[in-house]
Design a protein around this motif. Structure first.
Motif, PDB file in Angstrom:
ATOM      1  N   ILE A 142       8.215   9.168  14.008  1.00 42.91           N
ATOM      2  CA  ILE A 142       7.998   8.655  12.642  1.00 42.91           C
ATOM      3  C   ILE A 142       7.344   7.271  12.705  1.00 42.91           C
ATOM      4  N   HIS A 160       3.831   7.545  13.104  1.00 43.52           N
ATOM      5  CA  HIS A 160       3.153   7.960  11.866  1.00 43.52           C
ATOM      6  C   HIS A 160       3.311   6.926  10.741  1.00 43.52           C
ATOM      7  N   LYS A 161       3.761   5.711  11.112  1.00 46.35           N
ATOM      8  CA  LYS A 161       3.934   4.603  10.164  1.00 46.35           C
ATOM      9  C   LYS A 161       4.766   5.024   8.938  1.00 46.35           C
ATOM     10  N   GLY A 162       5.837   5.730   9.267  1.00 43.74           N
ATOM     11  CA  GLY A 162       6.680   6.215   8.188  1.00 43.74           C
ATOM     12  C   GLY A 162       8.109   5.766   8.365  1.00 43.74           C
ATOM     13  N   LEU A 164       4.364  15.787  15.741  1.00 42.23           N
ATOM     14  CA  LEU A 164       4.899  16.236  14.441  1.00 42.23           C
ATOM     15  C   LEU A 164       5.685  17.539  14.624  1.00 42.23           C
ATOM     16  N   THR A 216       8.976  10.109   5.886  1.00 43.53           N
ATOM     17  CA  THR A 216       7.676   9.839   5.256  1.00 43.53           C
ATOM     18  C   THR A 216       6.622   9.667   6.335  1.00 43.53           C
ATOM     19  N   ILE A 217       5.406  10.070   5.994  1.00 50.75           N
ATOM     20  CA  ILE A 217       4.281   9.955   6.933  1.00 50.75           C
ATOM     21  C   ILE A 217       3.111   9.326   6.178  1.00 50.75           C
ATOM     22  N   ALA A 246      -2.052  14.011  11.082  1.00 51.93           N
ATOM     23  CA  ALA A 246      -0.882  13.580  11.854  1.00 51.93           C
ATOM     24  C   ALA A 246      -1.126  13.864  13.341  1.00 51.93           C
ATOM     25  N   LEU A 271      -3.419   6.968   8.270  1.00 49.74           N
ATOM     26  CA  LEU A 271      -3.382   6.805   9.732  1.00 49.74           C
ATOM     27  C   LEU A 271      -4.807   6.768  10.258  1.00 49.74           C
ATOM     28  N   LYS A 328      -0.447   8.124   4.805  1.00 45.08           N
ATOM     29  CA  LYS A 328      -1.664   8.907   4.639  1.00 45.08           C
ATOM     30  C   LYS A 328      -2.849   8.244   5.338  1.00 45.08           C
ATOM     31  N   PHE A 362       1.776   7.983   0.950  1.00 47.92           N
ATOM     32  CA  PHE A 362       2.418   8.736   2.054  1.00 47.92           C
ATOM     33  C   PHE A 362       2.879  10.109   1.578  1.00 47.92           C
ATOM     34  N   CYS A 365       0.941  22.278   7.864  1.00 44.40           N
ATOM     35  CA  CYS A 365       2.387  22.276   8.100  1.00 44.40           C
ATOM     36  C   CYS A 365       2.986  23.676   7.952  1.00 44.40           C
TER      37      CYS A 365
END
Lengths: 388, 500
Positions: B471, B474-476, B391, B493-494, B386, B498, B496, B424, B354
């Motif tokens: 999002i 990213h299941k957030g 992202l 939130t993202i 991600a 995935l 973890k 996450f 990131c």
């Protein structure tokens, strides 16, 4: 509904009424089952004559009842004691018995006088009252009905000691002056019987109850050369002792169990000293218990009784009876009469440790276990055991 | 198949049964102990031993007293004591011995001994009384014939009875002492055994109780756990998960209903999925196919402006310019729509640094940053799994918005930080911009939602809709905390976990 139709009765109400009736009956029967109070009467000579056989025992009975009521468990009945004076007369005994029955509804009666005992025994049986004589126990009393108990020394045994003593001393001719009542007559005859058996001459002269002058009889005895004088009577016989010495009679004197009456000494003007008699002191019984009682007596009444055996015997007799009375709510069947129950209980007493000794009661209602000894009148109000 | 109620009833019934069994066993052991205790107290209690001892002592004492009385004529004092013993004490012991005999069984050999003692004692007492009667006065001692008879009675009969009574009482003492010890040992043994038995029984019953309780709890909890697990799987999208709860009726019914529900859900989900795909296809085709006529309209309107501006009057030119501007805006909207529909189509799950991604973004947005004197303060950001492109677009949109919606005259400051949670990652992007009115916070993630004046802030209003979609991939979650004129803080939130 069907029930109502057929019998014209409301079933619910009927069941409720029956339940109520059942509860009431249960409460009533529960109330009836426990004996709460036992009334005991005592008839004894508190005035006039032989008061040492009445006042001391009355006080002892009061102590026993007070101790019982103080120490009793809640389920045990309260005991009330009612005392009446018979002046040592059987006619008075009957009157006072009737009074106690009428006014106090007594269940048990104690009486000192043997003649009084005989006089009221049948009435007591009829009334379902248990009768206890705490002073005398002789063959005649034992012939009375099953409601009569004698928790006392054996009159015969006690007075036969005098005869044995006379034999021991090797005396040959014995004059016996007899007060005309059951106790003294039995004492005289039991003594005579033994003297006769051992070949010793003797003579019983029965004296008038109220007599105070015995000169005539004494002169006759002196003339006939009697070497032993037995005075089986009460305080008036003190005059006889005095007169005997005044007449120059030096023979030894013998007496019964009542010599310690202060009036006896007064009437004899000291000539009573040296007289041998049968008596009972703590040393003859359970010494510790007897002294404990005498201490309590002194603490309660301010002085010890001048004659200890009547209160000691009365105390034992009352305690023995109370020992059974306290079990009434555990041992008496509801269909049993009170006297029937107490009679059975008393007849089964095999061992009671009293102040006078270990006491048992035989089937004839007479106790065993109280034994008198021979004493010498040492000084005013004081006796000493005769060393034999 | 059994019902819960029946199972619970059976379980509790079994426990109650065990308790009853325990009570009965306890009662039986108590009865046995009481029996031993009764034997100990009634037949062989110290009272009995004392009675025998006292009896023996008094019998011996009586013999001594009688002997003294016969030998010593001066000894007159003991007569009352002799009478006490013969009149009260010995008869009392005899009566107690008779009572003791009644408590023995008929075949007990000691009955004969007791009978013998009672018989001999009565004769003993009679003889002593007779002796007392004969030896009444000292004179009697001088009678030789009488004394010979007395001595004979004393030395033979009285001695014999006294000795026999003593021997038999001694025998009884030994017997009862033995029985007392045996009974005491028995009682002690019984108490010990009972204590041990009660201990083992208690342990056994506790174990049984625990097993029953455990089994009942397991039978009830296990299907509930299975159900919870299946619910979780369905929540995670596994509609094929089926459960089989056969032991308990209620759970079996629940399991069947759950399976039916799961089937229906799967069916509905498939339908929705299909509709979604169709919708996306439609959006893609529509937006893609609309581009061409729009470009034509735009080209021709440009040609009209350039080639015919001298021939057309002002009004016509104005209209043509309107057509050109509208077609341009429409083209932009259609392109954004196309971008939205294409979002994630070629997604690829990779490890994204990131920090690096942010640096690259700062370069891309350098013009915007410089023009607005913006500052981006980022803490040390993590490397996460991600969809890299998406992202990057997410952060780009959020930073872009933060700079774009700054307060006039105030240089925008964007702060970015990350926080790790168990399941996450959380990124917080906050700014000092104009903020969002409270009543409009729910609308900002909708498509083409613009909260501000078009002339003041450029854009189509699809940026945050893109963010929301990314999002979701990213299941957030994405949330905003903002107040008007107080800046905004976006929290994303993202997950973890995935999966590629």
């Amino acid at each position: 509904m069907l029930f109502k139709k057929i019998f014209n009765i409301n079933l619910t109400k009927t069941v409720l009424r029956l339940c109520l009736l059942f509860i009431c009956l249960s409460i009533c029967s529960a109330c009836q089952s426990d004996v709460k109070v036992i009334n005991i009467g005592y008839i004894g000579p508190l005035t006039k004559r032989a008061t040492d056989l009445g006042i001391g025992p009355a006080n002892a009975l009061k102590i026993a009842v007070e101790e019982y009521n103080r120490n009793k468990k809640p389920e045990e009945p309260v005991v009330n004691l009612f005392i009446e004076d018979d002046q040592w007369e059987k006619d008075n005994a009957i009157i006072t018995y009737e009074k106690l029955r009428r006014e106090q509804d007594i269940n048990i009666i104690f009486i000192s006088n043997s003649e009084g005992t005989i006089a009221i025994s049948d009435k007591a049986l009829e009334d379902g009252v248990i009768l206890v004589n705490p002073l005398n126990n002789d063959a005649l009393l034992s012939k009375l009905n099953s409601n009569t108990f004698k928790i006392a020394k054996s009159t015969e045994q006690a007075n036969s000691l005098i005869a044995i003593r006379i034999i021991e001393l090797g005396l040959k001719k014995v004059a016996i002056m007899n007060y005309p009542n059951d106790f003294m007559t039995i004492a005289s005859t039991s003594c005579k019987k033994l003297l006769d058996k051992n070949g010793i001459k003797n003579k019983i002269v029965t004296i008038n109850k109220e007599a105070t002058d015995f000169e005539k009889e004494l002169k006759s005895f002196k003339k006939e050369g009697y070497d032993a004088y037995v005075f089986f009577g009460y305080k008036n016989f003190g005059f006889a002792m005095k007169q005997a010495r005044e007449l120059g009679i030096t023979a030894p004197f013998f007496g019964s169990t009542v010599l310690l009456d202060p009036a006896y000494y007064e009437n004899s003007q000291g000539t009573i000293v040296g007289t041998e008699c049968t008596f009972f002191t703590p040393a003859d019984g359970n010494w510790v218990l007897a002294n404990e009682f005498l201490d309590t007596y002194k603490l309660t009444y301010g002085e010890k009784p001048f004659s200890v055996w009547p209160p000691l015997q009365a105390y034992d007799a009352m305690n023995l009876v109370l020992n059974e009375v306290k079990t009434i709510n555990d041992t008496k069947n509801s269909d049993q009469y009170f006297d029937e129950w107490l009679r059975q209980r008393l007849n089964n007493v095999k061992f009671f440790q009293g102040t006078c000794g270990n006491i048992s009661i035989g089937k004839n209602g007479a106790s065993k276990g109280i034994y008198f000894s021979l004493y010498n009148y040492e000084s005013k109000g004081s006796l000493i055991k005769v060393k034999r | 198949m059994i019902k819960i109620r029946t199972k619970l009833l059976l379980g509790f019934g079994m426990l109650i049964f065990i308790l009853i069994l325990h009570t009965i066993l306890g009662q039986l052991t108590i009865n046995k102990t009481t029996e031993s205790y009764n034997i100990l107290t009634k037949k062989t209690a110290p009272d009995v031993v004392k009675l025998l001892c006292d009896f023996r002592m008094e019998s011996r004492e009586l013999f001594l007293l009688v002997s003294n009385r016969v030998v010593d004529k001066k000894n007159r004092e003991n007569l009352n004591r002799i009478r006490q013993i013969t009149d009260v004490n010995l008869p009392y012991y005899i009566s107690n011995l008779t009572l003791l005999k009644q408590s023995l069984i008929v075949s007990d050999s000691r009955n004969i001994i007791i009978d013998s003692i009672v018989k001999n004692s009565s004769k003993y007492i009679e003889l002593v009384k007779e002796l007392n009667t004969v030896l009444l006065t000292p004179k009697d001692y001088n009678d030789t014939v009488k004394m010979e008879k007395i001595n004979d009675i004393k030395n033979t009969k009285i001695l014999m009875y006294s000795t026999e009574i003593d021997n038999r009482l001694s025998f009884l003492q030994i017997e009862f002492n033995k029985e007392f010890r045996n009974s005491f040992n028995n009682l002690s043994g019984v108490l010990k055994n009972n204590s041990r038995f009660i201990l083992w029984a208690n342990l056994l019953f506790i174990c049984l109780g625990l097993i029953i309780t455990y089994k009942n709890i397991r039978d009830i909890i296990k299907p509930i756990k299975e159900l919870l697990s299946s619910v979780k799987k369905i929540k995670d999208g596994d509609y094929n998960n089926k459960i089989s709860l056969n032991k308990i009726y209620e759970f079996s019914t629940l399991g069947n209903s759950f399976n039916n529900m799961s089937n229906i859900l799967q069916k509905k989900f498939n339908e929705v999925e299909l509709k979604n795909q169709e919708l996306e296809q439609f959006v893609y085709i529509a937006s893609h196919d609309l581009q061409e006529p729009l470009r034509t309209v735009n080209s021709f309107s440009d040609m009209l402006i350039k080639g015919y501006s001298a021939k057309l009057d002002t009004t016509a030119m104005t209209y043509i310019q309107f057509i050109s501007q509208a077609s341009t805006r429409m083209s932009l909207l259609v392109r954004n729509l196309l971008d939205y529909s294409c979002l994630g189509k070629n997604r690829e799950l990779t490890l994204v640094n990131c920090n690096e991604m942010l640096k690259s973004l700062e370069i891309d947005l350098s013009v915007l940053i410089n023009n607005n004197n913006a500052k981006i303060n980022a803490e040390n950001l993590p490397e996460i799994l991600a969809y890299k492109t998406e992202l990057r677009l997410l952060f780009q949109n959020l930073i872009n918005n933060a700079i774009k919606f700054h307060k006039p005259g105030i240089p925008p400051i964007v702060k970015i930080k990350a926080k790790e949670h168990i399941h996450f990652w959380e990124f917080i992007i906050s700014d000092n911009g104009i903020g969002i009115p409270k009543d409009k916070k729910d609308k900002i993630f909708g498509m083409f939602q613009k909260l501000n004046d078009k002339s003041q802030f450029e854009g189509t209003g699809i940026g945050l809709a893109h963010c929301a979609k990314i999002i979701e991939m990213h299941k957030g979650t994405i949330k905003v905390d903002s107040e008007l004129n107080n800046g905004s803080t976006f929290s994303i939130t993202i997950a973890k976990n995935l999966k590629k």
